[in-house]
Design a protein around this motif. Sequence first.
Motif, mmCIF file in Angstrom:
data_model
loop_
_atom_site.group_PDB
_atom_site.id
_atom_site.type_symbol
_atom_site.label_atom_id
_atom_site.label_comp_id
_atom_site.label_asym_id
_atom_site.label_seq_id
_atom_site.Cartn_x
_atom_site.Cartn_y
_atom_site.Cartn_z
ATOM 1 N N ILE A 173 2.687 -9.727 -16.412
ATOM 2 C CA ILE A 173 2.611 -8.325 -15.965
ATOM 3 C C ILE A 173 1.921 -7.489 -17.034
ATOM 4 C CG2 ILE A 173 3.940 -6.267 -15.326
ATOM 5 C CD1 ILE A 173 6.220 -8.139 -14.453
ATOM 6 N N ARG A 174 0.907 -6.742 -16.608
ATOM 7 C CA ARG A 174 0.337 -5.745 -17.522
ATOM 8 C C ARG A 174 1.031 -4.422 -17.173
ATOM 9 N NH1 ARG A 174 -5.868 -3.789 -17.405
ATOM 10 N NH2 ARG A 174 -5.571 -2.015 -18.796
ATOM 11 N N TYR A 175 1.834 -3.949 -18.099
ATOM 12 C CA TYR A 175 2.774 -2.889 -17.764
ATOM 13 C C TYR A 175 2.142 -1.506 -17.583
ATOM 14 C CZ TYR A 175 6.439 -6.244 -18.379
ATOM 15 O OH TYR A 175 7.235 -7.342 -18.220
ATOM 16 N N SER A 176 0.922 -1.328 -18.064
ATOM 17 C CA SER A 176 0.354 0.014 -17.999
ATOM 18 C C SER A 176 0.190 0.507 -16.560
ATOM 19 C CB SER A 176 -0.989 0.059 -18.732
ATOM 20 O OG SER A 176 -1.796 -0.975 -18.248
ATOM 21 N N ASN A 177 0.031 -0.409 -15.611
ATOM 22 C CA ASN A 177 -0.120 0.027 -14.217
ATOM 23 C C ASN A 177 1.127 -0.215 -13.381
ATOM 24 O OD1 ASN A 177 -2.704 1.014 -14.469
ATOM 25 N ND2 ASN A 177 -3.604 -1.015 -14.202
ATOM 26 N N CYS A 178 2.198 -0.615 -14.019
ATOM 27 C CA CYS A 178 3.423 -0.918 -13.263
ATOM 28 C C CYS A 178 4.111 0.384 -12.851
ATOM 29 C CB CYS A 178 4.360 -1.767 -14.115
ATOM 30 S SG CYS A 178 5.974 -1.981 -13.349
ATOM 31 N N ILE A 179 4.303 0.561 -11.536
ATOM 32 C CA ILE A 179 4.943 1.801 -11.053
ATOM 33 C C ILE A 179 6.428 1.601 -10.797
ATOM 34 C CG2 ILE A 179 2.826 2.751 -10.039
ATOM 35 C CD1 ILE A 179 4.134 1.873 -7.288
ATOM 36 N N ARG A 180 6.969 0.467 -11.184
ATOM 37 C CA ARG A 180 8.403 0.158 -11.024
ATOM 38 C C ARG A 180 8.824 0.201 -9.552
ATOM 39 N NH1 ARG A 180 7.192 -0.595 -16.105
ATOM 40 N NH2 ARG A 180 8.737 -0.007 -17.684
ATOM 41 N N CYS A 181 8.008 -0.401 -8.687
ATOM 42 C CA CYS A 181 8.410 -0.488 -7.279
ATOM 43 C C CYS A 181 9.393 -1.636 -7.073
ATOM 44 C CB CYS A 181 7.201 -0.682 -6.374
ATOM 45 S SG CYS A 181 6.390 -2.277 -6.603
ATOM 46 N N TYR A 182 9.386 -2.583 -7.997
ATOM 47 C CA TYR A 182 10.296 -3.747 -8.010
ATOM 48 C C TYR A 182 10.086 -4.719 -6.855
ATOM 49 C CZ TYR A 182 12.527 -0.853 -11.535
ATOM 50 O OH TYR A 182 12.759 -0.080 -12.631
ATOM 51 N N CYS A 183 8.894 -4.677 -6.243
ATOM 52 C CA CYS A 183 8.611 -5.667 -5.196
ATOM 53 C C CYS A 183 8.643 -7.078 -5.792
ATOM 54 C CB CYS A 183 7.233 -5.424 -4.567
ATOM 55 S SG CYS A 183 7.199 -3.943 -3.576
ATOM 56 N N CYS A 184 8.172 -7.212 -7.050
ATOM 57 C CA CYS A 184 8.174 -8.536 -7.705
ATOM 58 C C CYS A 184 9.609 -9.051 -7.815
ATOM 59 C CB CYS A 184 7.512 -8.458 -9.077
ATOM 60 S SG CYS A 184 8.133 -7.114 -10.109
ATOM 61 N N HIS A 185 10.506 -8.184 -8.204
ATOM 62 C CA HIS A 185 11.918 -8.529 -8.370
ATOM 63 C C HIS A 185 12.549 -8.879 -7.021
ATOM 64 C CE1 HIS A 185 16.087 -7.948 -9.697
ATOM 65 N NE2 HIS A 185 16.238 -7.047 -8.752
ATOM 66 N N GLU A 186 12.179 -8.095 -5.993
ATOM 67 C CA GLU A 186 12.752 -8.322 -4.661
ATOM 68 C C GLU A 186 12.280 -9.623 -4.042
ATOM 69 O OE1 GLU A 186 12.146 -5.372 -1.566
ATOM 70 O OE2 GLU A 186 12.725 -3.813 -2.969
ATOM 71 N N LEU A 187 11.012 -9.926 -4.269
ATOM 72 C CA LEU A 187 10.412 -10.995 -3.470
ATOM 73 C C LEU A 187 10.297 -12.342 -4.164
ATOM 74 C CD1 LEU A 187 7.643 -8.917 -1.692
ATOM 75 C CD2 LEU A 187 9.795 -9.701 -0.751
ATOM 76 N N CYS A 188 10.504 -12.418 -5.464
ATOM 77 C CA CYS A 188 10.370 -13.708 -6.143
ATOM 78 C C CYS A 188 11.405 -14.683 -5.592
ATOM 79 C CB CYS A 188 10.563 -13.547 -7.649
ATOM 80 S SG CYS A 188 10.621 -15.163 -8.456
ATOM 81 N N PRO A 189 10.954 -15.791 -4.997
ATOM 82 C CA PRO A 189 11.932 -16.708 -4.399
ATOM 83 C C PRO A 189 12.688 -17.522 -5.443
ATOM 84 C CG PRO A 189 9.674 -17.472 -4.002
ATOM 85 C CD PRO A 189 9.560 -16.192 -4.765
ATOM 86 N N LYS A 236 0.833 -1.215 0.000
ATOM 87 C CA LYS A 236 0.000 0.000 0.000
ATOM 88 C C LYS A 236 0.864 1.259 0.000
ATOM 89 C CE LYS A 236 -3.744 -1.905 2.730
ATOM 90 N NZ LYS A 236 -4.232 -1.903 4.111
ATOM 91 N N TYR A 237 2.010 1.176 0.663
ATOM 92 C CA TYR A 237 2.881 2.359 0.729
ATOM 93 C C TYR A 237 3.497 2.675 -0.626
ATOM 94 C CZ TYR A 237 2.197 2.587 5.713
ATOM 95 O OH TYR A 237 1.609 2.721 6.944
ATOM 96 N N HIS A 238 3.776 1.616 -1.399
ATOM 97 C CA HIS A 238 4.292 1.859 -2.752
ATOM 98 C C HIS A 238 3.208 2.507 -3.614
ATOM 99 C CE1 HIS A 238 8.299 0.200 -2.722
ATOM 100 N NE2 HIS A 238 7.873 -0.867 -2.079
ATOM 101 N N THR A 239 1.968 2.071 -3.415
ATOM 102 C CA THR A 239 0.870 2.632 -4.207
ATOM 103 C C THR A 239 0.631 4.089 -3.818
ATOM 104 O OG1 THR A 239 -0.089 0.448 -3.982
ATOM 105 C CG2 THR A 239 -1.481 2.102 -5.000
ATOM 106 N N ARG A 240 0.717 4.338 -2.505
ATOM 107 C CA ARG A 240 0.451 5.694 -2.005
ATOM 108 C C ARG A 240 1.584 6.651 -2.380
ATOM 109 N NH1 ARG A 240 -0.201 6.406 4.350
ATOM 110 N NH2 ARG A 240 -0.083 8.665 4.393
ATOM 111 N N PHE A 241 2.803 6.128 -2.432
ATOM 112 C CA PHE A 241 3.964 6.989 -2.723
ATOM 113 C C PHE A 241 4.735 6.438 -3.919
ATOM 114 C CE2 PHE A 241 3.355 7.099 1.955
ATOM 115 C CZ PHE A 241 2.950 8.419 2.075
ATOM 116 N N PRO A 242 4.200 6.600 -5.136
ATOM 117 C CA PRO A 242 4.893 6.004 -6.287
ATOM 118 C C PRO A 242 6.227 6.668 -6.621
ATOM 119 C CG PRO A 242 2.918 7.176 -7.000
ATOM 120 C CD PRO A 242 2.936 7.219 -5.505
ATOM 121 N N SER A 243 6.423 7.936 -6.207
ATOM 122 C CA SER A 243 7.729 8.539 -6.503
ATOM 123 C C SER A 243 8.732 8.100 -5.431
ATOM 124 C CB SER A 243 7.619 10.072 -6.563
ATOM 125 O OG SER A 243 8.393 10.680 -5.565
#
Length: 389
Positions: A343-359, A176-183
């Motif tokens: 991934i549907r890229y139009s809504n991707c804010i580049r928070c990279y949580c997917c990259h960080e968390l994929c085991p 939620k914090y990534h969504t609230r603060f995308p910059s």
Amino acid sequence: MEHSVHVTRCKEYDPNRIRKQVEEHLDLYPKFNDLTGKKVLLKINLLSASDPKKAITTHPVFVKETVLELQERGAKVIIGDSPGGLFNPNSLKKAYEATGMTKIAEETGCELNFNTDSHIEKLPEGKFTKSFNICDYTRNCDLIIAMPKIKTHMFCGLTCASKIMFGVIPGTEKVKYHTRFPSMIDFSKMLLDLTVLSKVDLFLVEGILGMDEKGPSQGNPRDVGLIVSGIEHTSIDLQVSRMVDLDPNKLPIMIAARDLNIIKFDEKIKVTGDGADFKLSPPFKPAKGGALLTDPPRFLRRMSIYLSTNKPVISHKKCIGCGICAENCAGETIKIVNDKAKIRYSNCIRCYCCHELCPHEAVYLSMKESGLMNYVTDLAWNYFIGKEK
Ligand code: SF4
Ligand code: SF4
């Protein structure tokens, strides 16, 4: 505010050497001299259930020697963090086992936190954010020692003292914090407030093995050879960025601290210890191509994101469709289709949580696959098939 930091050189995970240095660091802070009857929380970096050799989490030898030193001073010690992904006793058990914490608890008798409750706390003096939902485990203790590693971070530039307390936000609520603060700057400002709210008594940084480039989870483990301590998080991070040669002008977490008038980049920091003159060679390679440093209008923001940032890409070979990335996607833009993440890229804010968390290291970051064509393709998708959120 005290701009002082203690730095010692420690090249390997030698328990005796680490113990002596931990003792040297703790001796500098009067609160930690006599800990009789005190409960001390070690807030470690437990980003994911990963092998300590990967340099993602606080190393178990460093944690164990700190536990032993605190116990000798009379403390009861509890180890805790809220890793990314689900925050429940099962996920914690997995993370503690993989990172060596379970063994430490067995060998030293210290406690591992399994309390996953949380509560709202207000921060009226917050410079940017006035209230947070934080984990209860941070309040069931007398003193807190935060134990970050020194790593680059795709979103904040550097993850060290000012980023570690993001782990007091419960599990998937971090999204939620990534969504609230995308910059990245706004997100970093929020983190600085959260660090104040967390009331850390001491930062004890493990920089024996750090990580550069694609940190915090898929970068290169780097021999750094340092233990750093201090009580002021931005002084520590500024000194660390000087020692590993990362330009603070390019680190969102430092830019946020400067913009909030917490620290100046030319601040004189009193540095003591045998690592006071340390300079890493070759320097850290920065985490390039993260999300945007500013928050322009939505249309420009989207276009800039496409043209200037790395794009998260799913490796279909490695993806097993576990769904962890989808659960943690700040843009809610990942779906599991035929057992593979999409991934549907139009809504991707580049928070990279997917990259960080994929085991399974199935999300890689690519500049090659970003660019104008993707932008146009996604615009067409939105126009003809679906509406943007
Ligand atoms: S990309 Fe990784 S986290 Fe996402 S579904 Fe595939 S294996 Fe799981
Ligand atoms: S796809 Fe990955 S980088 Fe994009 S918003 Fe989702 S989690 Fe963040």
